[in-house]
Scaffold this active site. Sequence first.
Site, PDB file in Angstrom:
ATOM      1  N   ASP A  13     -33.464  44.948  30.250  1.00 49.10           N
ATOM      2  CA  ASP A  13     -32.607  46.137  30.102  1.00 49.10           C
ATOM      3  C   ASP A  13     -33.221  47.199  29.197  1.00 49.10           C
ATOM      4  O   ASP A  13     -32.515  47.936  28.515  1.00 49.10           O
ATOM      5  CB  ASP A  13     -31.213  45.739  29.566  1.00 49.10           C
ATOM      6  CG  ASP A  13     -30.566  44.681  30.447  1.00 49.10           C
ATOM      7  OD1 ASP A  13     -30.745  44.759  31.667  1.00 49.10           O
ATOM      8  OD2 ASP A  13     -29.895  43.778  29.904  1.00 49.10           O
ATOM      9  N   LYS A  16     -36.317  49.855  32.547  1.00 48.88           N
ATOM     10  CA  LYS A  16     -37.434  49.783  33.510  1.00 48.88           C
ATOM     11  C   LYS A  16     -37.111  50.588  34.764  1.00 48.88           C
ATOM     12  O   LYS A  16     -37.964  51.280  35.303  1.00 48.88           O
ATOM     13  CB  LYS A  16     -37.707  48.320  33.905  1.00 48.88           C
ATOM     14  CG  LYS A  16     -38.135  47.444  32.742  1.00 48.88           C
ATOM     15  CD  LYS A  16     -38.231  45.991  33.167  1.00 48.88           C
ATOM     16  CE  LYS A  16     -36.916  45.361  33.529  1.00 48.88           C
ATOM     17  NZ  LYS A  16     -35.962  45.189  32.409  1.00 48.88           N
ATOM     18  N   GLY A  40     -30.630  44.177  36.929  1.00 47.52           N
ATOM     19  CA  GLY A  40     -29.718  45.304  37.122  1.00 47.52           C
ATOM     20  C   GLY A  40     -30.430  46.532  36.596  1.00 47.52           C
ATOM     21  O   GLY A  40     -30.636  46.659  35.392  1.00 47.52           O
ATOM     22  N   HIS A  41     -30.880  47.393  37.491  1.00 52.42           N
ATOM     23  CA  HIS A  41     -31.676  48.556  37.102  1.00 52.42           C
ATOM     24  C   HIS A  41     -30.885  49.826  37.400  1.00 52.42           C
ATOM     25  O   HIS A  41     -30.487  50.062  38.531  1.00 52.42           O
ATOM     26  CB  HIS A  41     -33.008  48.554  37.859  1.00 52.42           C
ATOM     27  CG  HIS A  41     -33.871  47.376  37.508  1.00 52.42           C
ATOM     28  ND1 HIS A  41     -35.074  47.112  38.101  1.00 52.42           N
ATOM     29  CD2 HIS A  41     -33.696  46.385  36.599  1.00 52.42           C
ATOM     30  CE1 HIS A  41     -35.594  46.013  37.579  1.00 52.42           C
ATOM     31  NE2 HIS A  41     -34.775  45.552  36.669  1.00 52.42           N
ATOM     32  N   THR A 128     -27.291  34.427  34.620  1.00 55.93           N
ATOM     33  CA  THR A 128     -26.463  35.371  35.378  1.00 55.93           C
ATOM     34  C   THR A 128     -25.704  34.650  36.499  1.00 55.93           C
ATOM     35  O   THR A 128     -24.969  35.292  37.245  1.00 55.93           O
ATOM     36  CB  THR A 128     -27.339  36.475  35.995  1.00 55.93           C
ATOM     37  OG1 THR A 128     -28.308  35.847  36.838  1.00 55.93           O
ATOM     38  CG2 THR A 128     -28.057  37.285  34.930  1.00 55.93           C
ATOM     39  N   GLN A 223     -36.429  41.649  34.585  1.00 56.63           N
ATOM     40  CA  GLN A 223     -36.386  40.855  33.358  1.00 56.63           C
ATOM     41  C   GLN A 223     -37.475  41.378  32.403  1.00 56.63           C
ATOM     42  O   GLN A 223     -37.778  42.547  32.454  1.00 56.63           O
ATOM     43  CB  GLN A 223     -36.544  39.349  33.637  1.00 56.63           C
ATOM     44  CG  GLN A 223     -35.343  38.736  34.346  1.00 56.63           C
ATOM     45  CD  GLN A 223     -35.319  39.045  35.828  1.00 56.63           C
ATOM     46  OE1 GLN A 223     -36.276  38.780  36.527  1.00 56.63           O
ATOM     47  NE2 GLN A 223     -34.225  39.599  36.315  1.00 56.63           N
ATOM     48  N   THR A 302     -23.673  41.846  35.012  1.00 61.76           N
ATOM     49  CA  THR A 302     -22.596  40.894  34.733  1.00 61.76           C
ATOM     50  C   THR A 302     -21.515  41.499  33.831  1.00 61.76           C
ATOM     51  O   THR A 302     -20.480  40.862  33.621  1.00 61.76           O
ATOM     52  CB  THR A 302     -23.160  39.646  34.022  1.00 61.76           C
ATOM     53  OG1 THR A 302     -23.850  40.078  32.850  1.00 61.76           O
ATOM     54  CG2 THR A 302     -24.123  38.893  34.919  1.00 61.76           C
ATOM     55  N   GLY A 303     -21.768  42.683  33.285  1.00 60.99           N
ATOM     56  CA  GLY A 303     -20.781  43.324  32.414  1.00 60.99           C
ATOM     57  C   GLY A 303     -20.710  42.704  31.020  1.00 60.99           C
ATOM     58  O   GLY A 303     -19.914  43.131  30.191  1.00 60.99           O
ATOM     59  N   LEU A 333     -34.195  56.588  22.594  1.00 52.42           N
ATOM     60  CA  LEU A 333     -34.408  57.085  21.231  1.00 52.42           C
ATOM     61  C   LEU A 333     -33.165  57.844  20.761  1.00 52.42           C
ATOM     62  O   LEU A 333     -32.813  57.809  19.574  1.00 52.42           O
ATOM     63  CB  LEU A 333     -35.642  58.000  21.206  1.00 52.42           C
ATOM     64  CG  LEU A 333     -36.195  58.331  19.828  1.00 52.42           C
ATOM     65  CD1 LEU A 333     -36.721  57.082  19.120  1.00 52.42           C
ATOM     66  CD2 LEU A 333     -37.310  59.372  19.902  1.00 52.42           C
TER      67      LEU A 333
HETATM   68  P1  GDP Z   1     -33.457  47.898  33.178  1.00 58.40           P
HETATM   69  O1  GDP Z   1     -32.831  46.610  33.561  1.00 58.40           O
HETATM   70  O2  GDP Z   1     -34.645  47.719  32.280  1.00 58.40           O
HETATM   71  O3  GDP Z   1     -33.765  48.798  34.346  1.00 58.40           O
HETATM   72  O4  GDP Z   1     -32.368  48.668  32.299  1.00 58.40           O
HETATM   73  P2  GDP Z   1     -30.779  48.782  32.598  1.00 58.40           P
HETATM   74  O5  GDP Z   1     -30.577  49.808  33.655  1.00 58.40           O
HETATM   75  O6  GDP Z   1     -30.163  47.450  32.782  1.00 58.40           O
HETATM   76  O7  GDP Z   1     -30.249  49.276  31.193  1.00 58.40           O
HETATM   77  C1  GDP Z   1     -30.669  50.464  30.638  1.00 58.40           C
HETATM   78  C2  GDP Z   1     -29.411  51.338  30.392  1.00 58.40           C
HETATM   79  O8  GDP Z   1     -29.747  52.388  29.516  1.00 58.40           O
HETATM   80  C3  GDP Z   1     -28.894  52.019  31.640  1.00 58.40           C
HETATM   81  O9  GDP Z   1     -27.500  52.130  31.540  1.00 58.40           O
HETATM   82  C4  GDP Z   1     -29.541  53.381  31.603  1.00 58.40           C
HETATM   83  O10 GDP Z   1     -28.807  54.388  32.287  1.00 58.40           O
HETATM   84  C5  GDP Z   1     -29.570  53.645  30.135  1.00 58.40           C
HETATM   85  N1  GDP Z   1     -30.710  54.468  29.664  1.00 58.40           N
HETATM   86  C6  GDP Z   1     -31.999  54.415  30.078  1.00 58.40           C
HETATM   87  N2  GDP Z   1     -32.762  55.246  29.340  1.00 58.40           N
HETATM   88  C7  GDP Z   1     -31.920  55.819  28.449  1.00 58.40           C
HETATM   89  C8  GDP Z   1     -32.110  56.768  27.386  1.00 58.40           C
HETATM   90  O11 GDP Z   1     -33.210  57.244  27.118  1.00 58.40           O
HETATM   91  N3  GDP Z   1     -31.000  57.100  26.647  1.00 58.40           N
HETATM   92  C9  GDP Z   1     -29.762  56.582  26.906  1.00 58.40           C
HETATM   93  N4  GDP Z   1     -28.754  56.963  26.133  1.00 58.40           N
HETATM   94  N5  GDP Z   1     -29.555  55.707  27.896  1.00 58.40           N
HETATM   95  C10 GDP Z   1     -30.616  55.332  28.655  1.00 58.40           C
HETATM   96  P1  IMO Z   2     -33.221  43.295  34.053  1.00 56.42           P
HETATM   97  O1  IMO Z   2     -34.240  43.340  35.154  1.00 56.42           O
HETATM   98  C1  IMO Z   2     -31.410  41.066  30.778  1.00 56.42           C
HETATM   99  C2  IMO Z   2     -31.224  36.710  31.244  1.00 56.42           C
HETATM  100  C3  IMO Z   2     -29.856  36.077  31.385  1.00 56.42           C
HETATM  101  C4  IMO Z   2     -30.115  34.736  30.726  1.00 56.42           C
HETATM  102  C5  IMO Z   2     -31.536  34.412  31.173  1.00 56.42           C
HETATM  103  C6  IMO Z   2     -31.620  33.490  32.379  1.00 56.42           C
HETATM  104  O2  IMO Z   2     -31.993  44.092  34.342  1.00 56.42           O
HETATM  105  O3  IMO Z   2     -33.851  43.614  32.738  1.00 56.42           O
HETATM  106  P2  IMO Z   2     -31.196  33.879  34.973  1.00 56.42           P
HETATM  107  O4  IMO Z   2     -29.947  34.294  35.709  1.00 56.42           O
HETATM  108  O5  IMO Z   2     -32.358  34.766  35.194  1.00 56.42           O
HETATM  109  O6  IMO Z   2     -31.524  32.427  35.217  1.00 56.42           O
HETATM  110  O7  IMO Z   2     -30.781  33.968  33.413  1.00 56.42           O
HETATM  111  O8  IMO Z   2     -32.140  35.660  31.495  1.00 56.42           O
HETATM  112  N1  IMO Z   2     -31.519  37.789  32.225  1.00 56.42           N
HETATM  113  C7  IMO Z   2     -31.546  39.086  31.914  1.00 56.42           C
HETATM  114  N2  IMO Z   2     -31.257  39.718  30.757  1.00 56.42           N
HETATM  115  N3  IMO Z   2     -31.845  41.763  31.851  1.00 56.42           N
HETATM  116  C8  IMO Z   2     -32.163  41.144  33.003  1.00 56.42           C
HETATM  117  O9  IMO Z   2     -32.715  41.780  34.052  1.00 56.42           O
HETATM  118  C9  IMO Z   2     -31.973  39.736  33.087  1.00 56.42           C
HETATM  119  N4  IMO Z   2     -32.167  38.827  34.065  1.00 56.42           N
HETATM  120  C10 IMO Z   2     -31.893  37.632  33.510  1.00 56.42           C
HETATM  121  O10 IMO Z   2     -28.873  36.835  30.705  1.00 56.42           O
HETATM  122  O11 IMO Z   2     -30.131  34.870  29.328  1.00 56.42           O
HETATM  123 MG    MG Z   3     -30.986  45.643  33.496  1.00 50.32          MG
END
Ligand code: GDP
Ligand code: IMO
Ligand code: MG
Length: 430
Positions: A13, A16, A40-41, A128, A223, A302-303, A333
Site C-alpha cells: 500500500d 504502487k 488493492g491498487h 486477506t 504486495q 479488505t477495509g 508526503l
Molecule cells: P498500492 O497497493 O501500493 O497501490 O497502494 P493503495 O492504493 O493500496 O494505497 C495507497 C493509498 O494512498 C490510495 O488510497 C491512494 O489513493 C493514496 N495515495 C497515493 N499517493 C498519495 C499521495 O501522494 N498523497 C495522498 N494523500 N494519498 C495518496
Molecule cells: P498491495 O498490492 C498490504 C498482507 C495481508 C497479510 C499478509 C498475507 O495492495 O500492496 P495474503 O492474503 O497475501 O496471504 O496475506 O500480506 N497483504 C497485503 N498488505 N497490501 C497488499 O497488497 C497486501 N497483500 C497481502 O494483510 O498480512
Molecule cells: Mg494496496
Amino acid sequence: MPGSVIVGTQWGDEGKGRFTDYLAKEASLCVRYQGGHNAGHTIIVGEEVFKLQLVPSGALYPWVIPVIGNGVVVDPAVLIKELDMLEGRGVDTRRLRLSGNAHMIMPYHQEMDALTERYLGKNKLGTTKRGIGPTYADKALRVGLRIQDLLDPKIFREKLDLVLREKNQVLTRVYNRLPIDPKDLADRYLSMVPRLAPMIDDTVHIVHEALDAQQWVLFEGAQATYLDLDHGTYPFVTSSNPIAGGVCAGAGVGPRDIARIVGVVKAYTTRVGSGPFPTELFEGDVVGDLLVDRGREFGTNTGRKRRPGWLDLVMLRHANRLNSSTELAITKLDVLSPLDELKVCVAYEDDTGKRYDHVPYHQSILHKVKPIYETLPGWGSEIETAERREDLPSQARDYVQFIEDFTGVHVSFVSVGPERDQTVVLPKKS
Ligand code: GDP
Ligand code: IMO
Ligand code: MG
C-alpha cells in the site's frame, strides 16, 4: 528498451498503483508478475477512483497492453468482475492478455485460507482470505490447476476430480466442512471459458516481442519487499516473491532484461495484518491517529485499518539492496504536513543496548528491537499543489534529501496527493 519494475519497499500500500499508472503512459505493456486479488491498487484520475486487484494499473491508457503474467494467481470470477467494472466505466479491456500458465484460485483455496487462519487463533497471519497461500502451496505441490487447463474441458474435469478427492477428505475429515461437488465446480469454471478464452495467451512471448522491439515494458509489483515469502518478515508474509527479482520467474524474463527499478516508499510506514513492525505507533498515539486519518489508511481491499508508524530507513536501505532499486518514488508526503517534527528510524537497539544498523535476520530480535530515531523539522503548511521541487517548503526538501543521503538512492518522484498529476519530478542533480 529494457524493462522497468515498480516495487513496494515496505509492507504494501505504498502507492504502487498510482505510480504504475503515472509511468505507464509511456509504456506499451504493463505486466503483473505475482500475487493475486490480495492486492488493492488505487488510481485517481480527476473525479474517477479505480481500485484494481488483478488488472495491471497501466490498463487505463488505451495504448497499453495489460498483461497478467504466469506468476500471478487468478480467481477467474474476480477477473471477469473487474473487467466488467472497467468496461462499465468506459475502459476497453479487450487488449488484456492472461498467461495460460498462471495458476487458478479455486473455492477450496479460499476456504482453506479462512480455515487455517481460524485454527491459528491469536497467532493468525491476518491474510486477506483470498486463497493466495493455499493456491501457491498447490502450485509448489504440483497439484494446481492452471488457466490453460480450462481450454481442455476433459482434462480440466479429470484434474479437478483428482484434486478434490484429497481436498474433500481434508475439508470433511479435518475441518468438518461440506465436500465440494466436482461436477458443479467444473461447470462453474468452464462456464467462464467463452469470456476468458480470447485473452489467454503466451505472455512470455508477448513480453519478449515487446522488449525485442525496443518497447518499454513496465512490471507492476503487488504486495511488497517485507511481505516477500523469502525476504519478508516470515511467517507474516504473502506467498509470492514481490521483490524485483520475482519478475524473472513471474513474467519469464532474465535479470538483464531489467534496467530500471523504482522502489515505491510511503513517507511513513503502514502494515496490514500481523507481524513485527519496529516503528509502529500504537493505538491511541496522536501521530499514529493523524497518519491513519489524513492518509486514509484503511485497506483498499479488505477495509481493515492499517497499522501506522514512522518511516524506517534501515528497512528501506535493505529493501534497496534486495531490489537493487535504481531510484525511489516517495508517496504521501502531504500526509506529514501538519506535524511539527518528523522522526525517521536510522538504526535499532535491542534490550541489551546492542545497536543494529541493518535489519536483523532473526525474527526474535526483530520482534523486540526499539527504533533509534533522528528527528527532522516539519514544514507546517499544505503542499498538495506543489508541482516542482522549488514549490516544496525547504523542510520537505530536506526530508526527501535525508532519505536520499541515507539510502544512497536517488529520489526521482515525490507525490503530494492521490491524483495522477499530484506528482513532483525531481531530476538528478548533476
Ligand atoms: P498500492 O497497493 O501500493 O497501490 O497502494 P493503495 O492504493 O493500496 O494505497 C495507497 C493509498 O494512498 C490510495 O488510497 C491512494 O489513493 C493514496 N495515495 C497515493 N499517493 C498519495 C499521495 O501522494 N498523497 C495522498 N494523500 N494519498 C495518496
Ligand atoms: P498491495 O498490492 C498490504 C498482507 C495481508 C497479510 C499478509 C498475507 O495492495 O500492496 P495474503 O492474503 O497475501 O496471504 O496475506 O500480506 N497483504 C497485503 N498488505 N497490501 C497488499 O497488497 C497486501 N497483500 C497481502 O494483510 O498480512
Ligand atoms: Mg494496496
